[in-house]
Design an enzyme around this catalytic site. Structure first.
Site, short mmCIF file in Angstrom:
data_model
loop_
_atom_site.label_atom_id
_atom_site.label_comp_id
_atom_site.label_asym_id
_atom_site.label_seq_id
_atom_site.Cartn_x
_atom_site.Cartn_y
_atom_site.Cartn_z
N CYS A 1 34.58 4.44 -24.69
CA CYS A 1 33.75 4.34 -23.49
C CYS A 1 34.40 5.06 -22.32
O CYS A 1 34.04 4.84 -21.17
CB CYS A 1 33.49 2.88 -23.14
SG CYS A 1 34.98 1.93 -22.78
N HIS B 1 0.83 -1.21 0.00
CA HIS B 1 0.00 0.00 0.00
C HIS B 1 0.86 1.26 0.00
O HIS B 1 0.61 2.20 -0.76
CB HIS B 1 -0.91 0.01 1.23
CG HIS B 1 -1.71 1.26 1.36
ND1 HIS B 1 -1.27 2.37 2.08
CD2 HIS B 1 -2.89 1.63 0.81
CE1 HIS B 1 -2.16 3.34 1.98
NE2 HIS B 1 -3.15 2.91 1.22
#
Length: 806
Positions: free
Chosen positions: A751, A420
């Site tokens: 990279c 919840h």
């Protein structure tokens, strides 16, 4: 077949167009039974009362006028919400059933019991509001559900309480916020045959990643016993993730994440007076996963089937019968949070500096916020909450919503991603960290903290006010480029955050990040677990690998699943996974690692990268890395993964590594396997033509290449001014290797950090003719724009040269 005028309707006679008649929950159950049963989706039988039956109850008991008057007093400020809710609920609870309605409910209940082969069958009695599950309102948990109800009197009493629950304080408040007319919303009751999940298991499932909206995964939560504990967040469940695009191939098992939850309690059947109760789970139940692989895959395939039928992302509840082992879907409704987010725009949060970590748990959302703690033990203490504070509590249920609306963030001890607290936090747009275990013990009211949900699956609570940056990324601003722009991703837990970026793949996935964060154990300590001398490390390793008789298999599974989350993010685009590139001092820091690592004066240029893979010191550890890659590609199905070898000093070393890989089932060219090499040593540039004969591509590591070209330790503070990736000597190296790779027909990218830190550097790379540039995700848009600008200028310059030549 149900009588059209009857106050009850069998689920099998309902379709999703019947929302006005029986509400979203019940119409959806009917839709699935009618249309998806033939596709193998099992839904328990049952029936629903109609909206007309609700209004008949209201009018037969003469309470419509009283309800209207009570609501009017509340909206005009003459009565409080608790007073109003209690007064209206009493009207329902003291009412009598109209004879026709009661007779129809009981007659159909006995028929349902007969179909189930028992007298007074146990049923779930669920509320289904006729306005629920609309695109902008989920009504999750607003009305009540009663489980293990058996017998006529108990059934009618539970149905009456369902009607009353339409006017709980939270339900009234929710409708008022969403703009629904209280007197136009009716309630349908769903009476559904119970699945014996009290002796089996149950949980919640989404056909989308709840935090990022990534639409290619199914998220499953699971706990022992009845499902209310998972929904309410009173238990920390198991969590599984499955990659949807590969589910169609029965030879693959694309489960990309398994996380064992604490599962400290389970809800089981009780007595007639108290139909359900919570009991502690056994040690064996806490240590075990609730679902087997075949069950995970079956549920995931059902989620895909249901999503395809409804045409939208779905939120589902499932249960497994402990007697028969059969799985069932007991509820399905549209997902209402991620589906309504604007696709083209999202915010990127980044921590710049922070205090020490106080607690951690599951991150809900992706934001960061600093504020003051307000610790509340019970929703009854709502008046003590200070608006704008960070709510810290054990767990929440719908009664907490009024407080949650006023909070800046939420931290709970218990709960999973489908609890919840998680659902409401998403709906309210609040960052939350659930399932911390001990936040209420370690945090206190008035304390300044920072809640960070921006660092992946695990959320962190830091001491004090952290310094963080927020950047808004607009996908409409991203131009197309010929040069591929890829992402550097190390953290699998954060990978899904970037799925919306139109990147051309992952140029660098760092294996060592997964090893150091998800595994934490030196691979050789797993291979030679029995001979470890460090007893403390041995005990910790035994605890981490609990459930694994074969200790090395833990390494293989965790590494394959961690990397699979990165491979899934931009699938089917290429993902370049660099094999482990720890230095010896970093390896030694892993559990059990000190017994297997030499002590080096300068680990930066020592026993690292390719030299380890064929060495007797680490060869068995490298074999585990290869096993993980084999599982990643062949069992999970991520054939888009390319392997990259770091710090390969010579051509002969390249040959040795490729041979060891082949011995471990990774042969270059077999099943489309490509192998790249890092270009980070001058020898890689000088002998680029020869290296290209053994590898399919190069990836320039600009940090190490700069270090070894200029002779500058990149970690040296005294030499920091000399470390420059844009130095002419470094640029010469980069230009040379790009040229040689092009001649050899090998792919080449970069990279390193340079394009991320200096987007202007992209122009130099484009001018050199590089194939791809891989950058950190938060600099993707800026680099992409620089690349497009450089490519545009290049085209213009070529055009001008051609004109001048003519």
């Amino acid at each position: 077949m149900s009588d059209a005028s009857s106050p009850v309707v069998w689920f099998e006679d309902l379709r999703r167009v019947d929302v006005a008649k029986v509400g979203g929950k019940n119409s959806s159950l009917g839709e699935m039974i009618q249309t998806l049963g033939q596709q193998g989706v099992d839904v328990p039988a049952g029936f629903a009362t109609t909206a007309d039956a609700y209004w008949n109850y209201v009018d037969e008991n003469g309470i419509r006028a009283a309800m209207t008057e009570l609501i009017g007093k509340w909206t005009s400020g003459k009565a409080s919400l608790p007073e109003t809710g209690e007064a209206i609920r009493k009207l329902f609870l003291h009412g009598e059933w109209p004879k026709a309605t009661a007779d129809a409910i009981l007659k159909t209940y006995h028929e349902l019991s007969k179909r189930a082969g028992r007298d007074n069958a146990s049923v779930a009695v669920r509320s289904s509001a006729t306005a629920e599950d609309l695109p902008d309102a989920s009504f999750a948990g607003q009305q009540e559900t009663y489980l293990n109800i058996a017998g006529e009197a108990s059934l009618l009493d539970a149905c009456r309480r369902c009607y009353a629950s339409l006017f709980t304080d939270r339900a009234i408040s929710y409708r008022q916020t969403k703009g629904f007319d209280h007197m136009k919303v009716a309630l349908s009751i769903g009476v559904q045959q119970m699945v014996r999940s009290d002796i089996g298991g149950s949980g919640v499932m989404f056909s989308i990643d709840t935090e990022t909206g990534f639409d290619k995964v199914v998220l499953i939560n699971a706990a022992w016993g009845l499902g209310e504990n998972v929904v309410q967040g009173t238990v920390d469940p198991d969590e599984y993730q499955v990659f949807k695009p590969l589910l169609g191939d029965p030879s693959l098992r694309p489960i990309i994440a398994r996380k064992r939850g604490a599962k400290a309690i389970k809800m089981i059947y009780g007595t007639q007076d108290q139909p359900t109760r919570n009991v502690p789970t056994s040690k064996a139940e806490r240590a075990a996963l609730v679902l087997r692989d075949d069950e995970i895959l079956k549920l995931a395939r059902w989620a895909v089937t249901i999503e395809h039928h409804y045409g939208c992302a779905m939120d589902m509840e499932w249960a497994r019968d402990g007697d028969t082992g059969r799985l069932f879907i007991v509820q399905a409704r549209p997902e209402t949070v991620q589906s309504n987010r604007e696709a083209a725009v999202f915010k990127s949060y980044r921590i710049k500096s922070k205090g020490k970590t106080l607690v951690s748990g599951l991150s809900i959302g992706d934001a960061i916020i600093s504020g003051t703690v307000c610790l509340i033990d019970s929703a009854k203490d709502i008046d003590q909450f200070i608006d704008g504070s960070i709510l810290v509590t054990s767990t929440t249920d719908p009664d907490w919503v009024p407080i949650m609306k006023r909070a800046a963030a939420i931290v709970t001890d218990h709960g999973g991603r489908t609890s919840h607290a998680a659902i409401v936090s998403r709906e309210l747009g609040l960052p939350a960290i659930v399932g911390t275990g001990n936040a209420t013990h370690l945090l206190h009211t008035g304390q300044e903290i920072t809640v960070s949900c921006a660092e992946g699956d695990e959320g962190q609570v830091y001491e004090g006010v952290a310094d963080y940056a927020v950047e808004t990324l607009n996908m409409d601003d991203v131009p197309e480029t010929k040069t591929k722009v890829m992402l550097n991703i190390g953290n699998p837990g954060a990978a899904f955050r970037w799925w919306k970026l139109p990147a051309d793949g992952v140029g660098l996935a760092r294996m060592e990040f997964v090893i150091s964060n998800a595994i934490r154990i030196h691979p050789m300590a797993l291979v030679h677990f029995d001979r470890l001398k460090d007893e403390a490390a041995k005990q910790e390793i035994a605890a981490i690998t609990a459930g694994y008789q074969d200790k090395p298999a833990f390494f293989v599974d965790q590494l394959a699943e961690g990397l699979s989350r990165i491979a899934a993010t931009l699938y089917p685009k290429p993902v370049i996974v660099r094999m482990s590139d720890f230095k010896t001092n970093e390896y030694a820091g892993l559990l059990g690692g000190a017994e297997f690592e030499p002590d080096e004066e300068n680990p930066m240029i020592g026993f690292r990268g390719a030299s380890r893979y064929y060495s007797p010191r680490y060869r068995e550890g490298f074999a585990l890395e290869c096993r993980a890659i084999r599982k990643l590609r062949n069992e999970l199905g991520f054939r888009n993964v390319i392997i990259m070898i770091p710090f390969c000093r010579s051509v002969s070393e390249a040959q040795k590594v490729l041979q060891v890989m082949a011995e471990n089932g990774l042969r270059r060219g077999e099943d489309g396997l490509q192998v790249y090499v890092m270009c980070e040593i001058p020898s890689n540039v000088i002998l680029a033509k020869q290296f290209a004969e053994h590898f399919d591509g190069f990836s320039i590591g600009s940090n190490d290449l700069t270090q070894l070209t200029l002779g500058v330790d990149r970690d040296s503070g005294d030499l920091a001014e000399l470390f420059d990736e844009q130095d002419d000597a470094v640029k010469w190296m980069i230009r040379s290797v790009i040229t040689e790779a092009g001649k050899a027909g090998a792919k080449i990218g970069i990279c390193g950090q340079a394009p991320s830190d200096h987007p202007d550097f992209a122009k130099f790379l484009v001018d050199c003719g590089i194939d791809s540039i891989s950058v950190s995700p938060d600099s993707f848009v800026a680099v992409k724009q620089k690349v497009a600008e450089a490519e545009g200028k290049g085209v213009l310059a070529a055009s001008l040269r051609a004109s001048a030549g003519g």
